[in-house]
Design an enzyme around this catalytic site. Sequence first.
Site, PDB file in Angstrom:
ATOM      1  N   ALA A 431       0.820  -1.210   0.000  1.00  0.00           N
ATOM      2  CA  ALA A 431       0.000   0.000   0.000  1.00  0.00           C
ATOM      3  C   ALA A 431       0.860   1.268   0.000  1.00  0.00           C
ATOM      4  O   ALA A 431       0.666   2.163  -0.831  1.00  0.00           O
ATOM      5  CB  ALA A 431      -0.924  -0.014   1.213  1.00  0.00           C
ATOM      6  N   ARG A 468      -6.850  -0.790  -0.728  1.00  0.00           N
ATOM      7  CA  ARG A 468      -5.855   0.183  -0.244  1.00  0.00           C
ATOM      8  C   ARG A 468      -4.812   0.542  -1.279  1.00  0.00           C
ATOM      9  O   ARG A 468      -4.076   1.502  -1.094  1.00  0.00           O
ATOM     10  CB  ARG A 468      -5.132  -0.383   0.988  1.00  0.00           C
ATOM     11  CG  ARG A 468      -5.984  -0.553   2.212  1.00  0.00           C
ATOM     12  CD  ARG A 468      -5.293  -1.392   3.254  1.00  0.00           C
ATOM     13  NE  ARG A 468      -5.232  -2.791   2.857  1.00  0.00           N
ATOM     14  CZ  ARG A 468      -4.130  -3.487   2.703  1.00  0.00           C
ATOM     15  NH1 ARG A 468      -2.971  -2.921   2.922  1.00  0.00           N
ATOM     16  NH2 ARG A 468      -4.163  -4.746   2.339  1.00  0.00           N
ATOM     17  N   CYS A 583       4.213 -18.278  31.180  1.00  0.00           N
ATOM     18  CA  CYS A 583       3.367 -18.771  32.275  1.00  0.00           C
ATOM     19  C   CYS A 583       1.975 -18.140  32.220  1.00  0.00           C
ATOM     20  O   CYS A 583       0.986 -18.764  32.619  1.00  0.00           O
ATOM     21  CB  CYS A 583       4.029 -18.507  33.623  1.00  0.00           C
ATOM     22  SG  CYS A 583       4.354 -16.763  33.957  1.00  0.00           S
TER      23      CYS A 583
END
Length: 1010
Positions: A431, A468, A583
């Site tokens: 783009a 775009r 975690c």
Amino acid sequence: MRRSESPGEIDEGLYSRQLYVLGHEAMRRLAKTAVLVSGMKGLGVEIAKNIILAGVKSVTVHDPGNTQWSDLSSQFFLSERDVGQNRAVASQQHLAELNSYVPVTAYTGELSESFLAAFQVVVLSNSPLEEQLRISDICHACGIRFILADTKGLAGQLFCDFGENFVVDETSEADPVCAYVQHISQGTPGVVTCRDRQGHGHGFADGDFVTFSDVGGMSQLNGCKPLAIHVLDEFTLEIGDTSSFAPYQRGGVITQVKVPQLHSYESLRASLAKPKIKAMDDRGCSLHLAFRALHTFTAEMGRLPRPRVQADAERLLELARGLTTHQELLDEGLVRTFAHVSAGELSPMAALLGGLAAQEVLKAASGKFLPLAQWLYFDALECLPEQGTMLLTEESCAPRGSRYDGQIAVFGADFQERLGRQKYFVVGAGAIGCELLKNFAMIGLAAGEGGSITVTDMDTIERSNLSRQLLFRLRDKLKSETAAAAVRRMNPTTRVTAQPHHVGPDTETLYGDDFFMALDGVTNALDSMQARAYVDSLCIRYLKPLLDSGTEGTKGHVQVVVPHLTQPFGSPLDLTESAVPLCTLRHFPSTIEHTLQWARDEFDGLFKVPAENVNKFLEDPAFLEVQRTTQDLEGVRSSLQEKPHSWQDCVRWARQRWESLYHHTILNLLHAFPPGQETSPGVPFWAGPKRCPQPLEFDCNNSTHMEYIMAAASLFAQMHRLQVPRDRAAARETLRAMAMPPFQLEVAVRIPVTEEEMEEMPTGVDEEQLAALRQELAEHRQALLERGCGSTHLMEPIHFEKDDDSNGHVDFIMAASNLRAANYGIAPADWHKSKRVAGRIVPAIATTTAAVAGLACLELYKLVWGHQDLDSYCNSFLQLAEPLLTRFHPLSPLATYKYGQETWSCWHRVEVPGIGAHGEELTLQELLDQLQGVHSLPVRTVLCGVTILYASFWAKQKREAQLACRLTQLVGGLPGAVWPPRRILVLDLVCEDQQDDDVLPPVHVWLPCG
């Protein structure tokens, strides 16, 4: 079906990236909005292009005037053969090809009140003041959103009037702010103490509206209507009367709620005398007066001020003085300079203002994001030559009957020739790359003798690109070739070459010394931060200027990098993506983004990695010996044992996986950390970002449960190359007939709570177990081969593909993520958000891309002039949702290298000719002699990349042999050596007296050609 072709529905395949900026409701409103764009010079066509790509209902382009030569310097849909033809009519067909969903019509008549009534938004560009006031009055009275945009040379203006009762549904692009409650007082008002996940301040602003969830004790707040807050400090805020609520006990999440806002705007006539100017300052006031005076001048003289004619500039200044009683606010030098350039038409200015104005059209149509209130002025007069006006004269800026007359009026004919000789490298034809190339064609970059543009991009064109990228059509294939061909049609004299390569270490034979040394500059139009940093490193090596641009949604930036003058692009800290602690993903998710990332990892762990390992196991005899952990080998054994033979087998596997993930794993976690556990007396473990989970119970009638089973079973069958019908009814029968084994607690399993505990987890290998597993698998493979069954056990690794909506990949991730979210009480994500997060899709919209490319090309002007004043360059950051445009000067380069008391920036290098006085290539000994004698560098070690070419601690015989070698002999046999050999050999040094904090600049040895 993720993309509907039904009338009135959104084509999600086309608008997918824009949907992540605007959302479905705003897109539906766009599709109901008819827009008029009046004025089809460069600015008007930019606005029309952007809103057509965005997908409004219809666009009518209006212009009563005919094409002039000066229009061709910025109007990319006009050509030399259109000179003398009506601009709107000549542009209509080109604009219509941008988006088949948006009808485009041309109109050349009068803009009457009855004609204007057909539109919801009206945009004027290149109109006289009387016409602006007349149409503004009509629009204000009839509830039509009105936008005025104009550019004159290096200055531009933008004005918005959306009526007296305009509702903004969502003011910003940012995700709602979320924080974790620490305490809530009972009182009038109640005071909330909270912080974000990292323990920093809450991030709310005064006047925000919030709601609560998961609050223990003071449960009256959970799910409450949006409450206005008053921020006390970065950790506390007031929410109103909590005196009658139950006492706060624990937990809770406070989340921002975006509520609609009502805005009122004045008409152009009412606003003209006392304007509300964005970033109000003397410069904005002076430009406002200059534009008003310009209308008077044009009405009086029948023309714009002539370039570099002093009498015209003085007359414009006199008119500007007459418009204000506050003469001290008028910057007279600015007005004079404005007069000198006001006849100009510049593509970069049209691109910038066209992007800004088009975004305001989208706001007017959708109610999404905060409109401009109400004036914005912009100038880039610093693009003029640093040497002053002596380089620009009335003669040098006079029209020549050239397509560049609009640009020559500003910069002169000599500068136009200089632009034509430039050699530029455009990395990326997406783009931003398309917008840059379009601007380059308009300004005549590389359109003269000796000029060249090389554009490279290895990607092919996908449907989602078309909303775009103005240069692409559905029939086109390769990005770089299509873009190059398109800009040649816009300006046939543009010398552009397309190549289908990426830029990286493995293409340095293509983009090496000779290629880069011939360039005048480089432009980055890349998504990847790592790729952009690599291109920057090449610009540092070859001392080439770099223009780097990037966008995300309505946010964009431009950075100009000038050798010896500015800092380079980014830094290592800027280029690292913030990773979620492992975690957190495994055991303590608190946001839907966490569960989506977990599901994305689960996808690879279930359907890609096992298949890859089984195939290596079957095809590579050495596979078993190189594996040093039991995990992969156990995975191979499981995959071979789990091989399905029917759809029912696949459904059973999916059901067992469901039970393990969403029931058993949660029970094990709750055994390790029960709901009432405390980290210390009175401090609960499950608090703040840690959400206490609950196990799920499988239910065939739950749609999410069944979506998981169907998606997982289908992918499992595909991975095992099992061709079976994906039968939902048969799956239900199999599920009802299944009896799941009872839950068995995992004992002696440690669950890490922090990253530090993760790192402390034992990683040792049980060699005896590993040897037994290798033996077992070796025997199994031998048995398969003896039976001739090896090929039948080969599997199909499934690589996640976000842009094929029919493959079930996003379906699996959405279901897997939402089930985990249900475990932890997190709100689920819809299909579109799941696709965006899992696919790491960057939201994008044409308006931002156009504006960013315009800003980049303004910096290009300065590079071509050769500006050496750091303060003349500007880096830019824009956020069209706000709207915000910030420009700031680049920073001087920091000290990167140090030796003794001397320091140098990253641009410094020690240059050594590779040919000695005798005319032959240097030996290593001669190089060390030069470094010692000329540069006072007593060398201890010489490295080429990671390879040591010389070290003083080597044995004497080895040192002498190495020192006698010519440089090309030493580097020619190194791993990764390129052919033909480099012109520049880059070496790193360690010196005898070097201190621990010393870092020497690289040595560049210029080797002989051929």
